[in-house]
Design an enzyme around this catalytic site. Structure first.
Site: not given
Ligand code: XIL
Length: 382
Positions: A160, A265
Site C-alpha cells: 500500500e 486478499e
C-alpha cells in the site's frame, strides 16, 4: 471405425461426461469437493489465517483449510507491531508456528508484510533521525526476510505505498527515506531472501490511475536491476460492484511486465460502503447505524445469488488468464471471522467469503466450483 479413433472417442466422451475436469478428481479422499483440487492446474487457492487458526484452536477452520486451501497468509502476525514490537526485540513465536502449520497442512506460507505504514510498532513513531530510521528499515527487512528465507514462499515486500491518484502515499517511509525506499526495500529483501518470491501488494491497483502508479513502481524496481516476481492485487471489492473490466486490463498490463499476478486478499462484501468506494485503508472509520447493517438477521437469497454470480464471473476471468494469475487468496476462511465485520464500521454482519458462520459452503462456493465442474459434482458430499 479404426480402434485408435474409437479409443479417442471413448476418452473424449469420458472427459465430457465428467465436466472436463473430472468430478472425482476434484474431490479429496473423503469425497468432498475441494477448491484446491478443482483449481489445482490453474492457481493456488489461499486463505488468510488468524491467531486462533494458527494456534489450532478452531477445528472448523482446520478442516476447511486442509480440505480447500493450499496457501496460507498471516492476517496479522507477521506485521511489524507483532513481529517486531520494540527496537531491539523481535517476537517470532506466532510466525514460527505458522511456518510449522504450513508444513503440517502442506500449504506454503505467503508472507505479509515487510514494509507497510499501518500496524507499525509504537517505537517507530519516536525515531527522529533519518540514520536511525534507515537502520530500523534495513534491520527489519534483513532480519525477518533472512529468518524465513526458504520457509515462506513469498513476501509482500511493500504494501500500500500508493494514493488513489497513483502518487506515493505520504508514509513515514516516504517522509524519512524519500521515494527510493521502495526499490531499496526490494534490494534488501532480495539480498536477505534469495529463495523467496518478492511482490508489491496494494488495493485498488486495478483502477487506471493507481494501476499506472503501480506499474511505475514495478518498472523502477526492474530498471534498478532488482528482482520483483509478482504484484498482489488485494481484491476487497463489493459483491454488487466488482470492477471486472479494470481487473482484466490490470492482469494484462501487469503480466506484460513479465511478473505474476496474485489476488492476495479477496473478499466480496455485501454491505454498503460509507464512502461508496473500494478503498481498503485500515485507518478509515465510520459511525455505526442500523441502515449500514442491513443483513444482521441473515443474508437474503437475492444478495447471496448476486454475490455468487460475481464470484463466478471473477473466477471465469481468473481462469481466462490462468497463465498469468498464480494465486487467489481469500482474506479469511469463513464469514464470521472476516475483518469486514469490523471495518470500516464496527459491529456489522458481513458475508464476504465462500463459507458461512457454520463453516458450510455458500451459494458462492458452488458457483465458483461450477466454473470448472458440472453443478451436480459441485454439490457432492456437503
Ligand atoms: C487487516 C486485518 O484483516 C485486520 O484483522 C486488522 O485489524 C487490520 O488489517 N489490507 C491489508 C491487510 O494489506 O493487512 C489488512 O488486514 C486489510 C487491508
Amino acid at each position: 471405425m479404426k480402434p485408435i479413433t474409437l479409443a479417442l472417442l471413448i476418452a473424449v466422451s469420458a472427459i465430457i461426461s465428467t465436466g472436463c475436469s473430472s468430478g472425482k478428481k476434484s474431490m479429496n479422499t473423503s469425497g468432498t469437493v475441494s477448491l484446491k483440487e478443482v483449481f489445482k492446474n490453474d492457481f493456488v487457492i489461499g486463505a488468510a489465517v488468524n491467531n486462533g487458526q494458527i494456534n489450532e484452536r478452531d477445528s472448523g477452520s482446520a478442516a476447511l483449510l486442509q480440505t480447500h486451501f493450499n496457501g496460507l497468509t498471516p492476517e496479522n502476525i507477521m506485521k511489524c507491531e507483532i513481529i517486531h514490537p520494540e527496537w531491539d526485540r523481535y517476537d517470532f513465536t506466532l510466525a514460527d508456528k505458522l511456518v510449522e502449520l504450513g508444513k503440517k497442512y502442506n500449504s506454503p506460507v505467503y508472507g505479509h508484510t515487510l514494509i507497510w505504514h499501518s500496524q507499525l510498532s509504537p517505537f517507530i513513531q519516536k525515531i527522529q533521525s533519518v540514520d536511525s530510521f534507515r537502520t530500523f528499515f534495513t534491520e527489519h527487512i534483513t532480519t525477518i526476510a533472512s529468518r524465513y528465507d526458504g520457509k515462506v514462499k513469498s513476501w509482500d515486500v511493500v504494501n500500500e505505498a500508493l494514493n488513489e491518484d497513483g502518487t506515493l502515499r505520504k508514509s513515514a517511509f516516504l517522509n524519512k527515506l524519500g521515494e527510493d525506499y521502495i526499490v531499496e526495500a526490494f534490494r534488501l529483501a532480495q539480498k536477505a531472501a534469495p529463495n523467496t518470491e518478492l511482490y508489491y501488494n496494494d488495493y485498488n491497483i486495478e483502477q487506471p490511475k493507481k494501476r499506472a502508479g503501480a506499474i511505475a513502481i514495478i518498472k523502477k524496481i526492474q530498471a534498478a536491476g532488482v528482482r520483483i516476481d509478482g504484484v498482489g492485487i488485494q481484491g476487497h471489492w463489493r459483491s454488487y460492484n466488482v470492477p471486472m473490466k479494470e481487473i482484466e486490463e490490470s492482469i494484462k498490463e501487469f503480466a506484460a511486465l513479465g511478473i505474476k499476478v496474485h489476488f492476495t486478499e479477496l473478499d466480496l462484501g455485501v454491505l454498503p460502503n460509507p464512502w461508496d468506494n473500494d478503498a481498503a485503508d485500515v485507518n478509515m472509520k465510520a459511525e455505526y447505524s442500523a441502515k449500514m447493517n442491513p443483513y444482521a438477521a441473515g443474508l437474503p437469497d437475492s444478495v447471496s445469488a448476486k454475490q455468487a454470480q460475481s464470484y463466478a464471473e471473477l473466477f471465469q476471468l481468473f481462469l481466462k488468464y490462468r497463465k498469468d494469475v498464480a494465486r487467489i487468496t481469500f482474506w479469511g476462511v469463513q464469514d464470521g471471522q472476516s475483518w469486514l465485520n469490523g471495518w470500516p464500521i464496527r459491529g456489522r454482519t458481513n458475508y464476504p467469503l465462500l463459507f458461512d458462520r457454520k463453516y458450510q459452503p455458500k451459494a458462492a462456493f458452488y458457483k465458483v466450483v461450477e466454473t470448472k465442474t458440472k453443478p451436480a459434482d459441485a454439490k457432492k458430499s456437503f
